[in-house]
Every structure is written in C-alpha cells, then in structure tokens.
Design an enzyme around this catalytic site. Structure first.
Site, PDB file in Angstrom:
ATOM      1  N   GLU A  58       0.727  -1.090   0.089  1.00 51.33           N
ATOM      2  CA  GLU A  58       0.117  -0.049  -0.025  1.00 51.33           C
ATOM      3  C   GLU A  58       0.699   1.263  -0.057  1.00 51.33           C
ATOM      4  OE1 GLU A  58      -4.057   0.404   1.949  1.00 51.33           O
ATOM      5  OE2 GLU A  58      -2.732   1.427   3.457  1.00 51.33           O
ATOM      6  N   LYS A  60       0.625   4.486   1.284  1.00 49.48           N
ATOM      7  CA  LYS A  60      -0.128   5.643   2.184  1.00 49.48           C
ATOM      8  C   LYS A  60       0.871   6.615   2.797  1.00 49.48           C
ATOM      9  CE  LYS A  60      -2.162   4.437   6.798  1.00 49.48           C
ATOM     10  NZ  LYS A  60      -2.158   3.382   7.651  1.00 49.48           N
ATOM     11  N   GLU A 170     -13.954  -5.242   3.583  1.00 48.01           N
ATOM     12  CA  GLU A 170     -13.382  -5.311   4.900  1.00 48.01           C
ATOM     13  C   GLU A 170     -14.211  -5.576   6.231  1.00 48.01           C
ATOM     14  OE1 GLU A 170     -10.037  -2.416   5.721  1.00 48.01           O
ATOM     15  OE2 GLU A 170     -11.449  -1.752   7.290  1.00 48.01           O
ATOM     16  N   ASN A 190      -9.616  -6.630   9.102  1.00 48.09           N
ATOM     17  CA  ASN A 190      -8.638  -5.520   9.543  1.00 48.09           C
ATOM     18  C   ASN A 190      -8.456  -5.594  11.093  1.00 48.09           C
ATOM     19  OD1 ASN A 190      -7.408  -3.326   9.864  1.00 48.09           O
ATOM     20  ND2 ASN A 190      -9.114  -1.922   9.006  1.00 48.09           N
ATOM     21  N   GLU A 220      -5.167  -7.544   7.156  1.00 47.42           N
ATOM     22  CA  GLU A 220      -4.961  -6.064   7.213  1.00 47.42           C
ATOM     23  C   GLU A 220      -4.304  -5.527   8.168  1.00 47.42           C
ATOM     24  OE1 GLU A 220      -8.054  -4.029   5.321  1.00 47.42           O
ATOM     25  OE2 GLU A 220      -9.062  -5.855   4.605  1.00 47.42           O
TER      26      GLU A 220
END
Length: 271
Positions: A58, A60, A170, A190, A220
């Site tokens: 990712e 981010k 998610e 998550n 995640e």
C-alpha cells in the site's frame, strides 16, 4: 474519545456531494461507459490466490492517528517499485483529507508501468465513487462493513462487478461477519479498529475460521515482521495488506522485497 470513523464518514458524505457538483453523475457515468469495452481490469483475487507470498503493498502517505508518514511519496515511483519487488496487488489510498491521497495517484501509477491489480482504497459510501474508481484505472475497490448497511454493501458489490471491478470487503468484528454472506471477491479482516486505531493481529487469527474455507482471505494492518506475515499465511490467509510498515522506510519497495524473502526463508525452515 470521538470515533474517528464516524468523523471520516460524516466528512465523506459532504465531500461526495461536493464532487457531484463539480462533475455531475451522468457526465461521469458516460465517461466510464466508454471505458468498459476498451479497458479491462486485472483480477486481484487471482493474483493473490496464485502467489507464493501474496502481498497487497500500500501507498499510504499519512493517517489520522500518525499524521504524515511519507509526505514526499510519489505515485509514479513507489507503486512501480512495489510491483518490481514482488507485490501481487498495489493498494493506493485516494482519500485526500485524512490520508493525503488522490484519485490521480492511480492514474500516475498506471502510467508509470504498473500492470498488477490496483485497489482503490477509500471510504466508499456511494455508487458515484465506484465510477470514480473505474475511471481512474482501479481493478478493485475496498468496501468497509462498519461503514455500510448490508443492503448498501450488496448494492455496491453488484455495481462494482457491473463495472468490471472486484471487491475487497473489510470486516473487523464478529458482529460484521454476516457481511461475508454477500460473497465478495476477497474477504478482508482488519486488525485495526477504525474507531480507536487499536491494532492486534489476534483479530485475524480469531476470525479466519468464521470465513468461507475456499474464499480468498486477506489480513490487514499491524503486520511488521516476516514472522508475523508467515504466521498469518500459515493460518490460512491468501494475502496480507501492508502499507505503513513499508512507507516508514527510506525505500518501501526494498522493504517489501526483504519481507517476502523473510517469509520464504521461514517457510523453508518449517518445511
């Protein structure tokens, strides 16, 4: 402490309406319809299921809890570096207000040469955002159970599929596992509570047995060490979404490569 997810969702509802004023829905929808027959999308699910070490790497740049992580991060460099270093899928945060993202980051990544699946990571609450995701080149979208009713989630999954995109759904709490019945392309757990930002991988280990056995499953957040990654993969996850751990390093792509090598070495030792 105010629930940050409630704050984000309230802001997102206002933001989406403002976007519709700038680009009316019917105009956006016409633009996307022209793409459907000419631009195909890669499968995130297939990429994860066939990978030896499935990583959704990712990009981010910032977070509400930690502020800027890598403000200088470039979308035409980091996603391609992730791809070159073994990422199965690239996740790009496109929320601007809280995460410093932008839809244009996906366009930049694709133009730089990224051809693995790209996940549009935002707080999706409206079908308009799905058309935005498809227009900028995403292969898949994130939907968050705690931010949507089952009815709305079902509708957004259907529209995503009509647009040729897959869905990573998610979940975080046991109470959200009913959403798994919607049969998304990828089931996400998550480890971070989006309200409090408390993170524990025990959440994934607790919930995985409650998810469809043959489904594509992703853990995640909060994954920092190769040993943690190997533990989750051995527990039955097909992929891991990791961003902050890579983005805090000088070279995120290199950090991804080192983690993948570490997981493979652990697998060899255990086999």
């Amino acid at each position: 402490m105010k629930d940050i997810l409630d704050e984000i969702m309230a802001y997102k509802r206002v933001e989406v309406e403002r976007m519709k004023e700038l680009l009316p829905p019917q105009q956006l929808y016409r633009q996307v319809e022209q793409l459907l027959d000419t631009q195909s999308t890669a499968s995130m699910r297939s990429a994860l299921m066939k990978a030896e070490v499935g990583i959704i790497a990712e990009m981010k740049r910032r977070s509400p809890s930690k502020g800027w992580i890598k403000e200088e991060a470039k979308a035409d460099e980091i996603p391609l570096s992730y791809q070159e270093n073994g990422a199965s899928t690239i996740s790009i945060l496109t929320d601007e207000h809280y995460f410093g993202g932008n839809d244009n980051f996906i366009r930049m990544a694709k133009k730089s040469g990224v051809n693995v699946p790209v996940l549009y990571k935002n707080f999706v609450i409206d079908e308009y955002q799905l058309f935005q995701a498809r227009e900028c080149g995403a292969s898949a979208v994130l939907l968050i159970a705690s931010a949507l009713s089952v009815t709305d989630c079902r509708s957004l999954i259907r529209i995503s599929h009509e647009l040729g995109m897959e869905v990573l759904l998610e979940m975080h709490a046991i109470e959200e596992l009913d959403y798994a019945d919607l049969e998304p392309d990828v089931y996400g757990v998550n480890n971070r509570n989006l309200g409090t930002f408390i993170t524990s991988i025990d959440n994934s280990l607790r919930l995985i047995s409650r998810l469809p056995k043959n489904g594509c499953k992703v853990s995640e957040s909060g994954i920092e060490e190769a040993s943690t990654a190997a533990l989750l993969l051995n527990a039955g996850f097909n992929g891991l979404l990791i961003g902050e751990n890579f983005m805090t390093t000088p070279h995120p792509g290199q950090a991804l490569s080192e983690l993948i090598d570490g997981v493979k070495n652990l697998k060899n030792i255990l086999s």
